[in-house]
Scaffold this active site. Structure first.
Site, short mmCIF file in Angstrom:
data_model
loop_
_atom_site.label_atom_id
_atom_site.label_comp_id
_atom_site.label_asym_id
_atom_site.label_seq_id
_atom_site.Cartn_x
_atom_site.Cartn_y
_atom_site.Cartn_z
N GLU A 1 -76.71 -137.96 13.66
CA GLU A 1 -78.08 -137.96 14.17
C GLU A 1 -79.05 -138.00 13.00
OE1 GLU A 1 -79.00 -134.98 17.12
OE2 GLU A 1 -81.06 -134.75 16.38
N GLU B 1 -89.46 -134.87 13.70
CA GLU B 1 -89.59 -133.91 14.79
C GLU B 1 -90.81 -133.05 14.49
OE1 GLU B 1 -85.68 -132.42 16.78
OE2 GLU B 1 -85.35 -132.43 14.61
#
Length: 394
Positions: A274, A279
């Protein structure tokens, strides 16, 4: 028996008289009251809310009363103009209007309320418990006018060619590029998140050359949003990737621009790898995070990352560019061309390095979850992430 009845009747008259002692006789002095609450749609042509003040009957005297606005979810100076003034009824008048200016904008926001209170009547009275009226501003903001200010990435890089881009300039989302994850996911998408993802144009659509992913409240502890993915449609291995975006803020808000290995359906997570390009935790409005996740199995899951801040500014104020410079055996994470984190093969701690394979994009706005925590009374819905473009140079 007759005497008893007379005594009870006199007692009742006395009680009624005491209850009314704070209100003048309406046959002598008129009651001042609001006609009704008022709600308007916030549009470019909306300039004010108009309230009606009424007297219970005409008076031979001039009647006046002071009125003042009070914030609710609508805030003076942002949604309406704070007003404090005196309304005057001339002799014989029973209706006057009170105008409260509205500040129209193109921001995506919740419907909002404020109130107007009455005080200090002259030649009239205000009924106990009834001096307040509510003004509602309904926000009709399906088209969001977003400033283009902010950071712009380069249009080319030496030795690289633009191999794919989505500039979001069409009328509709290009389904040759994007599909959706739908529903509430197992265990709230593995993080105890609250939102249900949809493919509704309410939650994801194009507006003025931007992709809008909108999260909104649909009930008590229930929210809708969108999670778009390019799995099986657009997948990439290595290159410079730039994503220009504006991010929402608010406690419990969790937008992300990220990638998973295209072998995810076969390998599962975290073996597929990932790459979290960006974020953002909405309660830390000036900070973003870049992270890599890997591990041969869930029990061997590992991750490393870093953050970068623009304090005291917020990422909802203007565009910033979130990037990775991705080569065999190493990925550099950048914000506005500044490198702030690197992951490479030397950091795997005995696990396989998954980042030399093809990956696909995911764009989403989550609500709640283990990491950001959950919305509270300070969180205003709806919220949106606006993506100006995604560009892949190889």
């Amino acid at each position: 028996m007759k005497l008893t009845r007379f005594f009870v009747g006199a007692l009742c008259l006395t009680l009624v008289s005491c209850e009314a002692c704070n209100e003048p006789d309406p046959e002598v002095i008129p009651e001042i009251r609001w006609a009704n609450d008022v709600t308007v749609f916030e549009t470019a042509s909306t300039t004010s809310l108009t309230f009606q003040l009424r007297l219970s009957e005409a008076s031979s005297e001039q009647v006046s009363v002071q009125f003042e606005t009070v914030d609710g979810t609508a805030v003076a100076g942002e949604d309406y103009v704070a007003t404090s003034a005196t309304a005057v009824f001339q002799p014989g008048e029973v209706n006057v209007t009170v105008d409260i200016p509205v500040i129209a904008d193109d921001y995506l926001e919740q419907d909002e309320l404020f109130s107007v209170t009455l005080s200090n009547p002259i030649n009239g009275y205000i009924k106990i418990g009834g001096p307040t009226v509510t003004g509602g501003i309904r926000n009709d903001d399906s088209m969001i006018n977003i400033s283009d200010e902010g950071y712009q990435s380069a249009e080319s890089y030496e030795g690289l060619t633009l191999t794919w881009a989505d500039e979001f300039n069409d009328d509709y989302i290009n389904y040759d590029n994007w599909g959706y994850d739908l529903g509430s996911g197992s265990g709230g998408w593995g993080n105890n998140e609250l939102q249900t993802y949809t493919n509704s144009p309410t939650n994801s659509y194009l507006s003025d050359g931007r992709l809008i992913i909108k999260a909104e409240k649909t009930g008590e502890n229930s929210y809708s949003s969108a999670r778009m993915k390019s799995l099986g449609l657009q997948e990439f291995q290595f290159g410079r990737i730039d994503v220009r975006a504006i991010l929402p803020k608010g406690k419990g808000i969790w937008p992300a621009i990220w990638m998973l290995g295209a072998n995810y359906p076969e390998m599962g997570w975290p073996a597929c790898g990932e790459i979290d390009i960006m974020e953002h935790l909405g309660h830390q409005a000036g900070t973003v995070h870049g992270t890599a996740h890997w591990g041969n199995s869930y029990s061997q899951w590992q991750h490393q990352g870093n953050d970068i801040s623009i304090y005291p500014d917020h990422f909802d104020g203007e565009f910033h560019v979130f990037s990775i410079d991705w080569s065999p055996n190493e990925i550099n994470y950048l914000m506005d061309d500044e490198v702030y984190f690197t992951v490479n093969t030397a950091m795997m701690n005995g696990q396989n390095y998954p980042f030399n394979e093809a990956f696909f994009f995911i764009l989403n706005v989550a609500v709640g979850g283990n990491w950001p925590g959950y919305p509270d009374e300070t969180t205003s819905f709806p919220v949106f992430m606006a993506v100006d473009y995604i560009r892949v140079f190889q």
